[in-house]
Write a protein that holds these residues in place. Structure first.
Motif, PDB file in Angstrom:
ATOM      1  N   VAL A  48       0.861  -1.186   0.000  1.00 59.63           N
ATOM      2  CA  VAL A  48       0.000   0.000   0.000  1.00 59.63           C
ATOM      3  C   VAL A  48       0.894   1.232   0.000  1.00 59.63           C
ATOM      4  O   VAL A  48       1.787   1.369   0.836  1.00 59.63           O
ATOM      5  N   TRP A  49       0.629   2.154  -0.930  1.00 64.63           N
ATOM      6  CA  TRP A  49       1.459   3.345  -1.099  1.00 64.63           C
ATOM      7  C   TRP A  49       0.759   4.578  -0.506  1.00 64.63           C
ATOM      8  O   TRP A  49      -0.460   4.734  -0.606  1.00 64.63           O
ATOM      9  N   ASN A  50       1.583   5.472   0.058  1.00 63.88           N
ATOM     10  CA  ASN A  50       1.132   6.798   0.505  1.00 63.88           C
ATOM     11  C   ASN A  50      -0.117   6.706   1.383  1.00 63.88           C
ATOM     12  O   ASN A  50      -1.152   7.318   1.112  1.00 63.88           O
ATOM     13  N   ALA A  51      -0.013   5.906   2.421  1.00 63.26           N
ATOM     14  CA  ALA A  51      -1.135   5.738   3.336  1.00 63.26           C
ATOM     15  C   ALA A  51      -0.635   5.837   4.768  1.00 63.26           C
ATOM     16  O   ALA A  51       0.566   5.819   5.039  1.00 63.26           O
ATOM     17  N   SER A  52      -1.567   5.950   5.686  1.00 69.72           N
ATOM     18  CA  SER A  52      -1.221   6.038   7.092  1.00 69.72           C
ATOM     19  C   SER A  52      -1.211   4.635   7.701  1.00 69.72           C
ATOM     20  O   SER A  52      -2.178   3.890   7.544  1.00 69.72           O
ATOM     21  N   PRO A  53      -0.148   4.253   8.393  1.00 74.09           N
ATOM     22  CA  PRO A  53      -0.088   2.925   9.013  1.00 74.09           C
ATOM     23  C   PRO A  53      -1.213   2.691  10.012  1.00 74.09           C
ATOM     24  O   PRO A  53      -1.586   1.545  10.274  1.00 74.09           O
ATOM     25  N   GLU A  54      -1.761   3.771  10.590  1.00 76.73           N
ATOM     26  CA  GLU A  54      -2.855   3.621  11.541  1.00 76.73           C
ATOM     27  C   GLU A  54      -4.163   3.285  10.861  1.00 76.73           C
ATOM     28  O   GLU A  54      -5.090   2.767  11.491  1.00 76.73           O
ATOM     29  N   VAL A  55      -4.261   3.593   9.571  1.00 77.72           N
ATOM     30  CA  VAL A  55      -5.512   3.374   8.839  1.00 77.72           C
ATOM     31  C   VAL A  55      -5.453   2.103   8.009  1.00 77.72           C
ATOM     32  O   VAL A  55      -6.400   1.304   7.986  1.00 77.72           O
ATOM     33  N   ASP A  56      -4.342   1.892   7.301  1.00 80.71           N
ATOM     34  CA  ASP A  56      -4.188   0.737   6.422  1.00 80.71           C
ATOM     35  C   ASP A  56      -3.076  -0.170   6.943  1.00 80.71           C
ATOM     36  O   ASP A  56      -2.147   0.267   7.619  1.00 80.71           O
ATOM     37  N   SER A  57      -3.190  -1.451   6.579  1.00 83.25           N
ATOM     38  CA  SER A  57      -2.130  -2.401   6.903  1.00 83.25           C
ATOM     39  C   SER A  57      -1.232  -2.579   5.686  1.00 83.25           C
ATOM     40  O   SER A  57      -1.594  -2.198   4.574  1.00 83.25           O
ATOM     41  N   ASN A  58      -0.073  -3.165   5.909  1.00 77.87           N
ATOM     42  CA  ASN A  58       0.884  -3.437   4.832  1.00 77.87           C
ATOM     43  C   ASN A  58       1.293  -2.169   4.084  1.00 77.87           C
ATOM     44  O   ASN A  58       1.409  -2.154   2.854  1.00 77.87           O
ATOM     45  N   VAL A  59       1.486  -1.089   4.836  1.00 80.96           N
ATOM     46  CA  VAL A  59       1.889   0.177   4.228  1.00 80.96           C
ATOM     47  C   VAL A  59       3.374   0.110   3.879  1.00 80.96           C
ATOM     48  O   VAL A  59       4.225  -0.123   4.746  1.00 80.96           O
ATOM     49  N   LEU A  60       3.671   0.328   2.617  1.00 79.69           N
ATOM     50  CA  LEU A  60       5.062   0.357   2.169  1.00 79.69           C
ATOM     51  C   LEU A  60       5.620   1.769   2.252  1.00 79.69           C
ATOM     52  O   LEU A  60       6.760   1.987   2.633  1.00 79.69           O
ATOM     53  N   SER A  61       4.787   2.755   1.901  1.00 83.20           N
ATOM     54  CA  SER A  61       5.202   4.157   1.915  1.00 83.20           C
ATOM     55  C   SER A  61       4.168   4.942   2.714  1.00 83.20           C
ATOM     56  O   SER A  61       3.029   5.115   2.269  1.00 83.20           O
ATOM     57  N   ALA A  62       4.552   5.375   3.911  1.00 81.10           N
ATOM     58  CA  ALA A  62       3.623   6.095   4.777  1.00 81.10           C
ATOM     59  C   ALA A  62       3.544   7.561   4.375  1.00 81.10           C
ATOM     60  O   ALA A  62       4.475   8.126   3.801  1.00 81.10           O
ATOM     61  N   THR A  63       2.406   8.177   4.718  1.00 85.50           N
ATOM     62  CA  THR A  63       2.193   9.579   4.351  1.00 85.50           C
ATOM     63  C   THR A  63       3.175  10.511   5.053  1.00 85.50           C
ATOM     64  O   THR A  63       3.457  11.602   4.567  1.00 85.50           O
ATOM     65  N   ASN A  64       3.682  10.096   6.207  1.00 89.58           N
ATOM     66  CA  ASN A  64       4.618  10.962   6.941  1.00 89.58           C
ATOM     67  C   ASN A  64       6.079  10.671   6.589  1.00 89.58           C
ATOM     68  O   ASN A  64       6.992  11.202   7.211  1.00 89.58           O
ATOM     69  N   MET A  65       6.295   9.819   5.606  1.00 90.93           N
ATOM     70  CA  MET A  65       7.660   9.542   5.170  1.00 90.93           C
ATOM     71  C   MET A  65       8.101  10.587   4.159  1.00 90.93           C
ATOM     72  O   MET A  65       7.277  11.144   3.426  1.00 90.93           O
ATOM     73  N   HIS A  66       9.377  10.864   4.130  1.00 88.83           N
ATOM     74  CA  HIS A  66       9.902  11.875   3.211  1.00 88.83           C
ATOM     75  C   HIS A  66      11.026  11.279   2.364  1.00 88.83           C
ATOM     76  O   HIS A  66      12.076  11.884   2.200  1.00 88.83           O
ATOM     77  N   SER A  67      10.780  10.103   1.844  1.00 88.74           N
ATOM     78  CA  SER A  67      11.792   9.448   1.020  1.00 88.74           C
ATOM     79  C   SER A  67      11.893  10.138  -0.328  1.00 88.74           C
ATOM     80  O   SER A  67      10.883  10.512  -0.937  1.00 88.74           O
ATOM     81  N   LYS A  68      13.113  10.319  -0.783  1.00 90.15           N
ATOM     82  CA  LYS A  68      13.352  10.911  -2.099  1.00 90.15           C
ATOM     83  C   LYS A  68      14.441  10.131  -2.809  1.00 90.15           C
ATOM     84  O   LYS A  68      15.401   9.696  -2.177  1.00 90.15           O
TER      85      LYS A  68
END
Length: 292
Positions: A239-259
Protein backbone atom coordinates in the motif's frame (compact mmCIF):
# COMPACT_ATOMS: atom_id res chain seq x y z
CA UNK A 1 30.12 -26.79 -13.05
CA UNK A 2 28.20 -28.70 -10.41
CA UNK A 3 26.27 -28.42 -7.17
CA UNK A 4 26.85 -30.54 -4.06
CA UNK A 5 25.48 -30.15 -0.55
CA UNK A 6 26.37 -32.02 2.65
CA UNK A 7 24.48 -31.72 5.95
CA UNK A 8 25.57 -32.78 9.44
CA UNK A 9 22.64 -33.43 11.76
CA UNK A 10 22.12 -34.99 15.18
CA UNK A 11 20.62 -38.02 13.44
CA UNK A 12 23.36 -38.46 10.82
CA UNK A 13 24.49 -37.05 7.49
CA UNK A 14 22.91 -36.15 4.14
CA UNK A 15 24.89 -35.88 0.89
CA UNK A 16 23.52 -34.81 -2.50
CA UNK A 17 25.41 -34.18 -5.76
CA UNK A 18 24.57 -33.63 -9.40
CA UNK A 19 26.57 -35.11 -12.28
CA UNK A 20 27.10 -32.36 -14.86
CA UNK A 21 30.61 -31.30 -15.83
CA UNK A 22 30.15 -29.32 -19.06
CA UNK A 23 27.26 -27.25 -20.28
CA UNK A 24 27.48 -25.92 -23.82
CA UNK A 25 25.58 -25.84 -27.06
CA UNK A 26 27.02 -29.10 -28.29
CA UNK A 27 28.84 -30.66 -25.34
CA UNK A 28 27.30 -31.88 -22.09
CA UNK A 29 29.32 -34.22 -19.88
CA UNK A 30 28.02 -36.46 -17.12
CA UNK A 31 30.33 -37.71 -14.37
CA UNK A 32 29.32 -38.71 -10.87
CA UNK A 33 30.78 -36.45 -8.17
CA UNK A 34 30.20 -38.62 -5.11
CA UNK A 35 32.58 -41.37 -3.93
CA UNK A 36 32.10 -43.62 -0.90
CA UNK A 37 34.88 -45.11 1.25
CA UNK A 38 33.22 -47.81 3.31
CA UNK A 39 34.46 -50.58 5.58
CA UNK A 40 31.21 -51.80 7.18
CA UNK A 41 31.33 -51.86 10.95
CA UNK A 42 34.45 -49.68 11.08
CA UNK A 43 33.96 -46.55 8.95
CA UNK A 44 31.81 -44.91 6.29
CA UNK A 45 33.08 -41.78 4.52
CA UNK A 46 31.77 -39.78 1.57
CA UNK A 47 33.71 -37.45 -0.73
CA UNK A 48 32.02 -35.01 -3.14
CA UNK A 49 33.86 -32.73 -5.55
CA UNK A 50 33.34 -29.62 -7.65
CA UNK A 51 35.71 -27.92 -10.07
CA UNK A 52 38.15 -29.32 -12.60
CA UNK A 53 37.23 -32.96 -13.26
CA UNK A 54 40.76 -34.19 -13.94
CA UNK A 55 41.96 -32.68 -10.66
CA UNK A 56 39.13 -34.17 -8.60
CA UNK A 57 39.57 -37.62 -10.14
CA UNK A 58 43.30 -37.53 -9.39
CA UNK A 59 42.59 -36.52 -5.80
CA UNK A 60 40.09 -39.35 -5.37
CA UNK A 61 42.63 -41.89 -6.62
CA UNK A 62 45.36 -40.58 -4.32
CA UNK A 63 43.00 -40.51 -1.33
CA UNK A 64 42.29 -44.20 -1.79
CA UNK A 65 45.98 -45.17 -1.73
CA UNK A 66 47.91 -42.38 0.05
CA UNK A 67 49.91 -43.16 3.20
CA UNK A 68 50.65 -40.10 5.34
CA UNK A 69 53.74 -39.38 7.43
CA UNK A 70 52.23 -41.22 10.40
CA UNK A 71 51.64 -44.35 8.35
CA UNK A 72 47.88 -43.79 8.19
CA UNK A 73 45.63 -44.17 5.17
CA UNK A 74 42.01 -43.21 4.64
CA UNK A 75 41.22 -46.78 5.75
CA UNK A 76 43.24 -46.67 8.99
CA UNK A 77 42.97 -43.03 10.14
CA UNK A 78 41.97 -43.02 13.82
CA UNK A 79 39.39 -40.24 13.43
CA UNK A 80 37.67 -38.10 10.83
CA UNK A 81 40.01 -35.16 11.41
CA UNK A 82 43.00 -37.29 10.42
CA UNK A 83 41.04 -38.64 7.46
CA UNK A 84 40.28 -35.08 6.32
CA UNK A 85 43.97 -34.23 6.69
CA UNK A 86 44.84 -37.14 4.38
CA UNK A 87 42.39 -35.77 1.80
CA UNK A 88 44.01 -32.34 2.14
CA UNK A 89 47.45 -33.87 1.59
CA UNK A 90 46.17 -35.53 -1.58
CA UNK A 91 44.99 -32.14 -2.83
CA UNK A 92 48.45 -30.66 -2.24
CA UNK A 93 50.14 -33.57 -3.98
CA UNK A 94 48.04 -33.09 -7.10
CA UNK A 95 48.69 -29.34 -6.95
CA UNK A 96 52.44 -29.91 -6.71
CA UNK A 97 52.34 -32.28 -9.68
CA UNK A 98 49.88 -30.51 -12.03
CA UNK A 99 49.35 -26.86 -11.09
CA UNK A 100 52.29 -25.43 -13.05
CA UNK A 101 51.48 -27.38 -16.21
CA UNK A 102 47.82 -26.34 -16.00
CA UNK A 103 48.84 -22.71 -15.51
CA UNK A 104 50.93 -22.79 -18.69
CA UNK A 105 47.75 -23.65 -20.58
CA UNK A 106 45.74 -20.93 -18.84
CA UNK A 107 43.87 -23.33 -16.54
CA UNK A 108 43.47 -22.54 -12.85
CA UNK A 109 43.90 -25.20 -10.17
CA UNK A 110 40.22 -25.23 -9.25
CA UNK A 111 38.75 -27.83 -6.93
CA UNK A 112 36.60 -27.87 -3.80
CA UNK A 113 35.51 -30.86 -1.75
CA UNK A 114 32.97 -31.90 0.84
CA UNK A 115 34.14 -34.79 2.99
CA UNK A 116 32.20 -36.39 5.80
CA UNK A 117 31.33 -39.59 7.57
CA UNK A 118 31.88 -41.54 10.73
CA UNK A 119 34.67 -43.70 12.14
CA UNK A 120 33.83 -46.13 14.91
CA UNK A 121 34.22 -44.56 18.32
CA UNK A 122 33.40 -40.96 17.37
CA UNK A 123 30.46 -38.89 16.15
CA UNK A 124 29.57 -37.99 12.57
CA UNK A 125 31.72 -35.17 11.20
CA UNK A 126 31.65 -33.01 8.06
CA UNK A 127 34.42 -30.95 6.40
CA UNK A 128 34.85 -28.58 3.47
CA UNK A 129 38.28 -28.82 1.85
CA UNK A 130 39.72 -26.06 -0.35
CA UNK A 131 42.14 -25.94 -3.28
CA UNK A 132 45.08 -25.38 -0.92
CA UNK A 133 44.30 -28.57 1.00
CA UNK A 134 43.16 -26.68 4.12
CA UNK A 135 39.72 -27.35 5.54
CA UNK A 136 37.02 -26.28 7.98
CA UNK A 137 34.59 -28.40 9.98
CA UNK A 138 30.83 -28.11 10.34
CA UNK A 139 29.46 -27.31 13.81
CA UNK A 140 25.97 -26.56 15.14
CA UNK A 141 26.24 -22.93 14.04
CA UNK A 142 26.73 -24.08 10.44
CA UNK A 143 25.21 -27.49 9.85
CA UNK A 144 25.90 -27.73 6.12
CA UNK A 145 28.39 -27.06 3.33
CA UNK A 146 27.81 -26.34 -0.36
CA UNK A 147 30.24 -26.39 -3.28
CA UNK A 148 29.76 -25.42 -6.91
CA UNK A 149 26.68 -23.40 -7.85
CA UNK A 150 25.63 -22.80 -4.25
CA UNK A 151 23.65 -19.55 -4.35
CA UNK A 152 20.39 -20.82 -5.85
CA UNK A 153 19.84 -23.59 -3.31
CA UNK A 154 21.06 -21.78 -0.19
CA UNK A 155 17.92 -19.87 0.96
CA UNK A 156 15.74 -22.93 1.57
CA UNK A 157 18.46 -24.66 3.62
CA UNK A 158 19.05 -21.54 5.71
CA UNK A 159 15.34 -21.35 6.53
CA UNK A 160 14.72 -25.04 7.24
CA UNK A 161 17.71 -27.07 8.42
CA UNK A 162 18.89 -27.15 12.03
CA UNK A 163 20.91 -29.80 13.90
CA UNK A 164 17.67 -31.40 15.12
CA UNK A 165 16.12 -31.73 11.65
CA UNK A 166 15.19 -35.40 10.94
CA UNK A 167 17.15 -37.09 8.16
CA UNK A 168 14.24 -37.56 5.76
CA UNK A 169 13.19 -33.94 6.20
CA UNK A 170 16.77 -32.81 5.54
CA UNK A 171 16.91 -35.01 2.43
CA UNK A 172 13.69 -33.40 1.20
CA UNK A 173 15.20 -29.96 1.80
CA UNK A 174 18.37 -30.93 -0.07
CA UNK A 175 16.31 -32.07 -3.07
CA UNK A 176 14.32 -28.83 -3.09
CA UNK A 177 17.62 -26.95 -2.92
CA UNK A 178 18.85 -28.95 -5.90
CA UNK A 179 15.63 -28.35 -7.84
CA UNK A 180 16.00 -24.59 -7.36
CA UNK A 181 19.54 -24.83 -8.71
CA UNK A 182 18.57 -27.00 -11.68
CA UNK A 183 15.84 -24.54 -12.61
CA UNK A 184 18.15 -21.51 -12.59
CA UNK A 185 21.49 -22.85 -13.86
CA UNK A 186 22.14 -24.97 -16.94
CA UNK A 187 25.56 -26.02 -15.64
CA UNK A 188 23.90 -28.29 -13.06
CA UNK A 189 22.09 -31.40 -14.27
CA UNK A 190 20.64 -34.84 -13.65
CA UNK A 191 21.19 -37.56 -12.63
CA UNK A 192 21.66 -36.92 -8.91
CA UNK A 193 23.24 -39.05 -6.20
CA UNK A 194 21.54 -38.90 -2.79
CA UNK A 195 23.05 -40.64 0.24
CA UNK A 196 21.49 -40.54 3.72
CA UNK A 197 23.64 -41.92 6.53
CA UNK A 198 22.17 -42.81 9.92
CA UNK A 199 24.35 -42.12 12.95
CA UNK A 200 26.30 -45.15 14.24
CA UNK A 201 25.24 -47.46 11.38
CA UNK A 202 28.82 -47.55 9.99
CA UNK A 203 27.37 -48.73 6.67
CA UNK A 204 25.37 -47.26 3.79
CA UNK A 205 21.66 -47.96 4.22
CA UNK A 206 19.98 -45.28 2.08
CA UNK A 207 21.32 -44.40 -1.37
CA UNK A 208 19.60 -43.61 -4.66
CA UNK A 209 20.55 -42.30 -8.09
CA UNK A 210 17.82 -39.92 -9.28
CA UNK A 211 17.03 -39.35 -12.95
CA UNK A 212 14.24 -37.43 -14.70
CA UNK A 213 11.86 -40.38 -14.21
CA UNK A 214 12.21 -40.58 -10.41
CA UNK A 215 8.72 -40.37 -8.96
CA UNK A 216 9.54 -38.55 -5.75
CA UNK A 217 11.78 -35.94 -7.38
CA UNK A 218 9.15 -35.24 -10.04
CA UNK A 219 6.62 -34.69 -7.27
CA UNK A 220 8.97 -32.24 -5.57
CA UNK A 221 9.59 -30.32 -8.79
CA UNK A 222 5.86 -29.95 -9.47
CA UNK A 223 4.68 -29.36 -5.91
CA UNK A 224 7.41 -26.91 -4.90
CA UNK A 225 6.74 -24.64 -7.86
CA UNK A 226 2.97 -24.64 -7.27
CA UNK A 227 3.34 -24.03 -3.53
CA UNK A 228 5.77 -21.16 -4.06
CA UNK A 229 3.35 -19.48 -6.45
CA UNK A 230 0.45 -20.06 -4.07
CA UNK A 231 2.33 -18.53 -1.14
CA UNK A 232 3.43 -15.60 -3.31
CA UNK A 233 -0.13 -14.89 -4.40
CA UNK A 234 -1.38 -15.07 -0.79
CA UNK A 235 0.87 -12.17 0.26
CA UNK A 236 -0.84 -8.77 0.00
CA UNK A 237 0.37 -6.17 -2.46
CA UNK A 238 2.03 -3.07 -0.94
CA UNK A 239 0.00 0.00 0.00
CA UNK A 240 1.46 3.34 -1.10
CA UNK A 241 1.13 6.80 0.51
CA UNK A 242 -1.14 5.74 3.34
CA UNK A 243 -1.22 6.04 7.09
CA UNK A 244 -0.09 2.92 9.01
CA UNK A 245 -2.85 3.62 11.54
CA UNK A 246 -5.51 3.37 8.84
CA UNK A 247 -4.19 0.74 6.42
CA UNK A 248 -2.13 -2.40 6.90
CA UNK A 249 0.88 -3.44 4.83
CA UNK A 250 1.89 0.18 4.23
CA UNK A 251 5.06 0.36 2.17
CA UNK A 252 5.20 4.16 1.92
CA UNK A 253 3.62 6.09 4.78
CA UNK A 254 2.19 9.58 4.35
CA UNK A 255 4.62 10.96 6.94
CA UNK A 256 7.66 9.54 5.17
CA UNK A 257 9.90 11.87 3.21
CA UNK A 258 11.79 9.45 1.02
CA UNK A 259 13.35 10.91 -2.10
CA UNK A 260 15.37 9.26 -4.84
CA UNK A 261 18.90 10.32 -5.65
CA UNK A 262 18.40 12.54 -8.68
CA UNK A 263 20.97 13.28 -11.37
CA UNK A 264 21.04 16.94 -12.35
CA UNK A 265 19.75 17.91 -15.78
CA UNK A 266 22.59 19.10 -18.07
CA UNK A 267 22.94 22.89 -18.12
CA UNK A 268 22.54 23.14 -21.89
CA UNK A 269 19.14 21.56 -21.65
CA UNK A 270 18.05 24.05 -19.02
CA UNK A 271 19.11 26.93 -21.30
CA UNK A 272 17.15 25.45 -24.21
CA UNK A 273 14.05 23.98 -22.59
CA UNK A 274 12.21 23.63 -25.92
CA UNK A 275 13.26 20.67 -28.02
CA UNK A 276 14.43 21.53 -31.56
CA UNK A 277 11.86 21.46 -34.33
CA UNK A 278 11.64 18.75 -36.98
CA UNK A 279 14.67 18.44 -39.26
CA UNK A 280 14.38 19.89 -42.74
CA UNK A 281 15.79 18.20 -45.78
CA UNK A 282 18.43 20.03 -47.80
CA UNK A 283 15.89 20.68 -50.58
CA UNK A 284 13.56 22.41 -48.07
CA UNK A 285 16.24 24.64 -46.54
CA UNK A 286 15.44 28.33 -47.36
CA UNK A 287 19.10 29.09 -48.15
CA UNK A 288 19.56 26.12 -50.35
CA UNK A 289 20.30 26.62 -54.05
CA UNK A 290 19.46 23.07 -54.81
CA UNK A 291 16.45 22.69 -57.03
CA UNK A 292 13.75 20.28 -56.03
Amino acid sequence: MTYCVGMRLDAGLVFLSDSRTNAGVDQVGTFRKMSVFENPGDRTMVLMSAGNLSISQSIRQLVSEHIDGKGNTIWTAPNMYEAARIVGEAVRMVHHRDAQALSEFGIDFNVSLIFGGQIKGERCRLFQIYSAGNFIESHNENTYFQIGEAKYGKPIIDRVVTPTTPLDEAAKCALISMDSTLRSNVSVGLPLDLLVYEDNKLAITHFVTIDEKNQYFQMIRNTWGKQLKSVFESIDDPVWNASPEVDSNVLSATNMHSKPVRVEVPVQLLENPQPPGPLQSLAQHPNSNTQA
